[in-house]
Write a protein that holds these residues in place. Structure first.
Motif, mmCIF file in Angstrom:
data_model
loop_
_atom_site.group_PDB
_atom_site.id
_atom_site.type_symbol
_atom_site.label_atom_id
_atom_site.label_comp_id
_atom_site.label_asym_id
_atom_site.label_seq_id
_atom_site.Cartn_x
_atom_site.Cartn_y
_atom_site.Cartn_z
ATOM 1 N N UNK A 1 -4.697 -1.261 -6.715
ATOM 2 C CA UNK A 1 -3.673 -0.748 -6.499
ATOM 3 C C UNK A 1 -3.313 0.407 -7.637
ATOM 4 N N UNK A 2 -4.306 0.460 -8.455
ATOM 5 C CA UNK A 2 -4.179 0.942 -9.644
ATOM 6 C C UNK A 2 -4.086 2.515 -9.200
ATOM 7 N N UNK A 3 -4.514 2.965 -7.999
ATOM 8 C CA UNK A 3 -4.461 4.010 -7.483
ATOM 9 C C UNK A 3 -3.250 4.930 -6.883
ATOM 10 N N UNK A 4 -2.143 3.862 -7.055
ATOM 11 C CA UNK A 4 -0.608 3.901 -6.326
ATOM 12 C C UNK A 4 -0.314 4.234 -7.712
ATOM 13 N N UNK A 5 -0.600 4.325 -9.019
ATOM 14 C CA UNK A 5 0.082 4.375 -10.355
ATOM 15 C C UNK A 5 -0.505 6.125 -11.338
ATOM 16 N N UNK B 1 0.915 -1.713 0.095
ATOM 17 C CA UNK B 1 -0.655 -0.181 0.008
ATOM 18 C C UNK B 1 0.730 1.374 0.028
ATOM 19 N N UNK B 2 2.353 1.393 -0.006
ATOM 20 C CA UNK B 2 2.960 2.311 0.135
ATOM 21 C C UNK B 2 3.595 2.518 -1.127
ATOM 22 N N UNK B 3 3.848 2.051 -2.277
ATOM 23 C CA UNK B 3 4.974 2.113 -2.574
ATOM 24 C C UNK B 3 3.884 2.595 -4.259
ATOM 25 N N UNK B 4 4.504 3.233 -5.251
ATOM 26 C CA UNK B 4 3.521 4.513 -5.812
ATOM 27 C C UNK B 4 4.212 4.415 -6.993
ATOM 28 N N UNK B 5 4.275 4.957 -8.400
ATOM 29 C CA UNK B 5 5.052 4.668 -8.845
ATOM 30 C C UNK B 5 4.232 5.942 -10.512
ATOM 31 N N UNK B 6 5.349 6.777 -11.198
ATOM 32 C CA UNK B 6 4.980 7.269 -12.598
ATOM 33 C C UNK B 6 5.555 6.887 -13.234
ATOM 34 N N UNK B 7 4.610 6.305 -14.461
ATOM 35 C CA UNK B 7 4.776 5.976 -15.838
ATOM 36 C C UNK B 7 5.214 7.393 -16.854
#
Length: 168
Positions: free
Chosen positions: A46-50, A19-25
């Motif tokens: 987890x789609x909200x973390x991208x 839940x803490x991992x995020x990414x920007x593509x």
């Protein structure tokens, strides 16, 4: 990550993240329907973390299906008829696009270019069933004329393109 790197970063968040991992593509391609179906739980959780950031005229981010609804398009002042420039990672790093806080300037945020959106619809039609073949053929057959019409400034063909894109 940019392009394939962005796709791999998203994969990592979906497959191995918490839940803490995020990414920007940046300008990255999406995923196949088979991947989306096989990882539906991870995507839903987890789609909200991208976050996806794409040049409005980038043609790579329309390949396959994006798994996030959090997409921001940036106007890079690029000529659509010269798409080889649209996917360069340096285009999104141009200082004219970024403010003093490192964010994209509000006046540079825009919608996805309609012609690129149309191109993505044509490319991604291959995953649809055989019942869609007549519609696919019609769209593809008109595609070349529409693209040339846009590049040459034929407003009627461009209006037709927008109507096709809006129909989904």
């Amino acid at each position: 990550g940019h392009s394939l790197g962005g796709n791999l970063a998203q994969f990592g968040v979906i497959k191995y993240g918490d839940d803490k991992v995020k990414c920007t593509a940046y300008d990255s391609p999406g995923f196949s329907q088979a991947f989306i179906e096989g990882h539906a739980d991870g995507i839903a959780n987890r789609k909200d973390q991208i976050k996806m950031i794409a040049a409005s005229t980038d043609y790579v981010n329309v390949l396959n299906k994006q798994i996030t609804d959090n997409t921001e398009y940036i106007d890079i002042d690029d000529e659509l008829c010269h798409p080889q420039n649209s996917h360069k990672s340096t285009k999104l790093l141009d200082s004219a696009l970024i403010n003093e806080n490192g964010d994209f300037k509000e006046n540079k945020k825009c919608k996805q270019n309609l012609l690129v959106k149309y191109f993505g619809k044509i490319i991604n039609l291959s995953e649809r069933g055989l019942s869609e073949v007549p519609r696919i053929q019609k769209i593809v057959n008109n595609g070349v004329g529409i693209i040339l019409g846009y590049c040459l400034g034929d407003e009627n063909k461009w209006e037709y393109t927008k109507s096709l894109v809006n129909k989904g």
